[in-house]
Design a protein around this motif. Structure first.
Motif, PDB file in Angstrom:
ATOM      1  N   PRO A   1     -31.160 -18.296  -1.265  1.00 18.41           N
ATOM      2  CA  PRO A   1     -32.116 -18.509  -2.361  1.00 18.41           C
ATOM      3  C   PRO A   1     -31.450 -18.320  -3.725  1.00 18.41           C
ATOM      4  N   ASP A   2     -31.838 -19.164  -4.665  1.00 19.85           N
ATOM      5  CA  ASP A   2     -31.235 -19.139  -5.992  1.00 19.85           C
ATOM      6  C   ASP A   2     -29.715 -19.211  -5.862  1.00 19.85           C
ATOM      7  N   PRO A   3     -29.193 -20.287  -5.262  1.00 20.31           N
ATOM      8  CA  PRO A   3     -27.800 -20.317  -4.810  1.00 20.31           C
ATOM      9  C   PRO A   3     -26.735 -20.251  -5.894  1.00 20.31           C
ATOM     10  N   THR A   4     -27.062 -20.605  -7.150  1.00 21.02           N
ATOM     11  CA  THR A   4     -26.042 -20.559  -8.191  1.00 21.02           C
ATOM     12  C   THR A   4     -25.930 -19.172  -8.820  1.00 21.02           C
ATOM     13  N   ARG A   5     -26.784 -18.244  -8.402  1.00 21.37           N
ATOM     14  CA  ARG A   5     -26.770 -16.899  -8.963  1.00 21.37           C
ATOM     15  C   ARG A   5     -25.814 -16.002  -8.187  1.00 21.37           C
TER      16      ARG A   5
ATOM     17  N   GLY B   1     -14.095 -25.684  -4.449  1.00 21.48           N
ATOM     18  CA  GLY B   1     -14.403 -26.951  -5.081  1.00 21.48           C
ATOM     19  C   GLY B   1     -14.889 -28.038  -4.160  1.00 21.48           C
ATOM     20  N   ASN B   2     -14.676 -29.265  -4.569  1.00 20.82           N
ATOM     21  CA  ASN B   2     -15.308 -30.440  -3.988  1.00 20.82           C
ATOM     22  C   ASN B   2     -14.482 -30.998  -2.833  1.00 20.82           C
ATOM     23  N   VAL B   3     -14.374 -30.221  -1.741  1.00 22.67           N
ATOM     24  CA  VAL B   3     -13.606 -30.662  -0.581  1.00 22.67           C
ATOM     25  C   VAL B   3     -14.511 -30.631   0.643  1.00 22.67           C
ATOM     26  N   ALA B   4     -14.138 -31.371   1.668  1.00 24.79           N
ATOM     27  CA  ALA B   4     -14.895 -31.395   2.912  1.00 24.79           C
ATOM     28  C   ALA B   4     -13.916 -31.546   4.067  1.00 24.79           C
ATOM     29  N   ALA B   5     -14.261 -30.940   5.194  1.00 25.73           N
ATOM     30  CA  ALA B   5     -13.404 -30.996   6.378  1.00 25.73           C
ATOM     31  C   ALA B   5     -13.806 -32.181   7.255  1.00 25.73           C
ATOM     32  N   LEU B   6     -12.813 -32.887   7.752  1.00 24.08           N
ATOM     33  CA  LEU B   6     -13.054 -34.063   8.575  1.00 24.08           C
ATOM     34  C   LEU B   6     -13.101 -33.687  10.056  1.00 24.08           C
TER      35      LEU B   6
ATOM     36  N   GLU C   1     -19.236 -25.160 -10.514  1.00 22.34           N
ATOM     37  CA  GLU C   1     -20.490 -25.564  -9.886  1.00 22.34           C
ATOM     38  C   GLU C   1     -20.260 -26.821  -9.065  1.00 22.34           C
ATOM     39  N   PRO C   2     -21.024 -26.986  -7.973  1.00 24.63           N
ATOM     40  CA  PRO C   2     -20.843 -28.191  -7.156  1.00 24.63           C
ATOM     41  C   PRO C   2     -21.365 -29.431  -7.861  1.00 24.63           C
ATOM     42  N   PRO C   3     -20.864 -30.607  -7.496  1.00 27.39           N
ATOM     43  CA  PRO C   3     -21.412 -31.844  -8.056  1.00 27.39           C
ATOM     44  C   PRO C   3     -22.901 -31.950  -7.748  1.00 27.39           C
ATOM     45  N   PRO C   4     -23.695 -32.498  -8.657  1.00 26.54           N
ATOM     46  CA  PRO C   4     -25.146 -32.582  -8.439  1.00 26.54           C
ATOM     47  C   PRO C   4     -25.528 -33.464  -7.260  1.00 26.54           C
ATOM     48  N   GLU C   5     -24.632 -34.361  -6.835  1.00 26.99           N
ATOM     49  CA  GLU C   5     -24.940 -35.247  -5.707  1.00 26.99           C
ATOM     50  C   GLU C   5     -25.270 -34.471  -4.431  1.00 26.99           C
ATOM     51  N   TYR C   6     -24.690 -33.280  -4.281  1.00 28.05           N
ATOM     52  CA  TYR C   6     -24.951 -32.518  -3.057  1.00 28.05           C
ATOM     53  C   TYR C   6     -26.415 -32.111  -2.957  1.00 28.05           C
ATOM     54  N   ALA C   7     -26.972 -31.602  -4.041  1.00 31.11           N
ATOM     55  CA  ALA C   7     -28.384 -31.211  -4.032  1.00 31.11           C
ATOM     56  C   ALA C   7     -29.268 -32.422  -3.792  1.00 31.11           C
ATOM     57  N   GLU C   8     -28.917 -33.551  -4.388  1.00 28.95           N
ATOM     58  CA  GLU C   8     -29.708 -34.773  -4.207  1.00 28.95           C
ATOM     59  C   GLU C   8     -29.689 -35.215  -2.742  1.00 28.95           C
ATOM     60  N   ARG C   9     -28.514 -35.123  -2.117  1.00 24.15           N
ATOM     61  CA  ARG C   9     -28.416 -35.553  -0.716  1.00 24.15           C
ATOM     62  C   ARG C   9     -29.080 -34.552   0.228  1.00 24.15           C
TER      63      ARG C   9
ATOM     64  N   ALA D   1     -16.898 -40.374  12.595  1.00 23.60           N
ATOM     65  CA  ALA D   1     -16.290 -39.380  11.715  1.00 23.60           C
ATOM     66  C   ALA D   1     -17.380 -38.667  10.918  1.00 23.60           C
ATOM     67  N   VAL D   2     -17.166 -37.379  10.686  1.00 22.41           N
ATOM     68  CA  VAL D   2     -18.123 -36.534   9.973  1.00 22.41           C
ATOM     69  C   VAL D   2     -17.363 -35.699   8.952  1.00 22.41           C
ATOM     70  N   LEU D   3     -17.938 -35.541   7.770  1.00 25.96           N
ATOM     71  CA  LEU D   3     -17.373 -34.671   6.744  1.00 25.96           C
ATOM     72  C   LEU D   3     -18.269 -33.454   6.561  1.00 25.96           C
ATOM     73  N   LEU D   4     -17.679 -32.269   6.621  1.00 27.29           N
ATOM     74  CA  LEU D   4     -18.411 -31.024   6.437  1.00 27.29           C
ATOM     75  C   LEU D   4     -18.208 -30.563   5.002  1.00 27.29           C
ATOM     76  N   ALA D   5     -19.219 -30.729   4.172  1.00 26.89           N
ATOM     77  CA  ALA D   5     -19.121 -30.376   2.748  1.00 26.89           C
ATOM     78  C   ALA D   5     -19.417 -28.889   2.590  1.00 26.89           C
ATOM     79  N   TRP D   6     -18.360 -28.091   2.662  1.00 31.65           N
ATOM     80  CA  TRP D   6     -18.518 -26.633   2.653  1.00 31.65           C
ATOM     81  C   TRP D   6     -19.334 -26.160   1.453  1.00 31.65           C
ATOM     82  N   ILE D   7     -18.972 -26.611   0.273  1.00 30.22           N
ATOM     83  CA  ILE D   7     -19.609 -26.086  -0.934  1.00 30.22           C
ATOM     84  C   ILE D   7     -21.097 -26.439  -0.979  1.00 30.22           C
ATOM     85  N   ALA D   8     -21.464 -27.572  -0.376  1.00 33.07           N
ATOM     86  CA  ALA D   8     -22.876 -27.933  -0.312  1.00 33.07           C
ATOM     87  C   ALA D   8     -23.634 -26.978   0.598  1.00 33.07           C
ATOM     88  N   GLY D   9     -23.067 -26.679   1.767  1.00 32.73           N
ATOM     89  CA  GLY D   9     -23.705 -25.737   2.671  1.00 32.73           C
ATOM     90  C   GLY D   9     -23.785 -24.340   2.098  1.00 32.73           C
ATOM     91  N   LEU D  10     -22.771 -23.964   1.322  1.00 32.54           N
ATOM     92  CA  LEU D  10     -22.738 -22.625   0.733  1.00 32.54           C
ATOM     93  C   LEU D  10     -23.646 -22.504  -0.481  1.00 32.54           C
TER      94      LEU D  10
END
Length: 394
Positions: free
Chosen positions: A319-323, A279-284, A16-24, A303-312
């Motif tokens: 909808p219901d993204p963890t399912r 996992g918890n990686v992002a493209a620069l 599962e992604p870190p909870p910080e992504y949903a918060e952000r 500089a920008v980081l693309l947090a793939w797992i957050a977008g996915l």
């Protein structure tokens, strides 16, 4: 910068992604973070921002640019010969050539031999109720042997290729000196391979890339082969192991679904790639001009980081993204990039994964975890969180 959150965030629960992504996503979708390797960047966590950034020609992937933040440790992404670090014209030529060589006809022609390699690996694994490591027995050697076949690398060299690819992609811990030696040996081997193929043409992917019509120099070809080996082995192996683990969670709910409806495997590959992304990686990226994104404006040089797992895991798109759902409407897979930097091997990678899952379902229908999910050991690397061992029974 001292007050900025450090990125990458601490890992979340298993798969599962870190909870910080949903918060952000809800409260700070366009905020800055401090990178643990040095420098700061805007962290993109919404699907629409990441999709727009990958499509923008003003978002450079060139890590050799002077504005690009970099840490003190060596990183293959900063290698001057890497495809993403080439000038626009060179990059376009090489990317176009590789995309053509890995196109639909090549993908279709690989299915049979991928299946034969997958079947042989499972047939050689012992039929036992005792634990077996699926990474060592299947998810690691399968893409390795497929890539070796595509590039005319003899099977006897597969172990060396695997070690070199791991060193190049930094999925094993080495000192700077050790990694430099491994990469130097890897480069020398690939250069000799290129010479051999140019002197004795055949019908492989490498032969197509080495043909006069392709127009690639020896240096360009060596760089491309190193990248194809590293991405084709390490990234696909990591994805396959994570996908299988995802299917075996929740009392094998996903695995049972696929056993009952094997025709769902192609859709399952797309959904598993989304849900079990590495996992918890992002493209620069670095903006070469002002870029307007849905959530804000990126200034030139930023500089920008693309947090793939957050977008996915963005509920606006999924909808219901963890399912785990095999009936989701088709959405472009942002994890393969976009625009002029879209992964040229995406179709081939998905076909390897499709055949790998189909063969595993057919040959090992009773597959199950031999340990609790929380006992699975991950290691964080440049390409994502790599499963070290996947103990299973069948």
């Amino acid at each position: 910068m001292d007050d900025l959150p450090l990125f990458p965030f601490p890992p979340g629960p298993v798969m599962e992604p870190p909870p910080e992504y949903a918060e952000r996503r809800s409260g700070c979708p366009f905020g800055k973070v401090a990178m643990r390797t040095g420098g700061e960047a805007i962290l993109l966590v919404r699907h629409r921002d990441i999709a727009a950034a990958t499509a923008s020609p003003l978002m450079s992937r060139n890590h050799a640019r002077p504005q690009v933040p970099r840490g003190n440790s060596p990183d293959f992404l900063y290698a001057p010969d890497l495809l993403i670090n080439q000038g626009t014209d060179t990059h376009a030529k090489v990317h176009r050539t590789v995309t053509r060589a890995l196109g639909p006809s090549r993908v279709a022609s690989t299915s049979e031999f991928v299946g034969s390699i997958a079947g042989a690996l499972l047939d050689s694994a012992p039929d036992t109720a005792g634990p077996a490591d699926l990474v060592a027995a299947y998810t690691s050697p399968l893409p390795l042997l497929v890539v070796c076949r595509l590039l005319r690398i003899p099977d006897r060299d597969a172990a060396r290729i695997h070690a070199w690819a791991a060193a190049y992609a930094q999925v094993i811990s080495l000192t700077s000196e050790e990694r430099d030696r491994e990469v130097e040996d890897f480069t020398g081997y690939v250069a000799a391979l290129v010479t051999r193929v140019r002197d004795d043409p055949g019908d492989s992917v490498l032969d197509e890339l080495a043909s006069p019509a392709a127009g690639l120099t020896d240096a360009e070809l060596v760089s491309v082969v190193k990248l194809l080996v590293s991405a084709g082995v390490e990234a696909v192996s990591t994805a396959l192991a994570r996908m299988v683990l995802q299917l075996l969670l929740d009392r094998r709910a996903g695995w049972t679904q696929l056993r009952e409806r094997p025709e769902s495997v192609p859709a399952a590959v797309d959904e598993l790639l989304r849900l079990a992304y590495e996992g918890n990686v992002a493209a620069l990226r670095v903006a070469t001009g002002k870029v307007e994104l849905p959530s804000g404006t990126v200034a030139a040089g930023q500089a920008v980081l693309l947090a793939w797992i957050a977008g996915l895991h963005d509920p606006e798109v999924y909808p219901d993204p963890t399912r785990l759902r095999f009936d989701r409407p088709s959405v472009r897979m942002i994890g393969f990039g976009g625009g002029r930097h879209i992964c040229p091997g995406a179709g081939l990678a998905k076909e390897i994964l499709r055949v790998a899952l189909t063969t595993l379902l057919d040959r090992r229908p009773d597959l199950r975890l031999a340990v609790p999910p929380e006992a699975i050991r991950f290691e964080a690397h440049k390409i994502g969180n790599v499963i070290q061992e996947l103990p299973v029974r069948w």
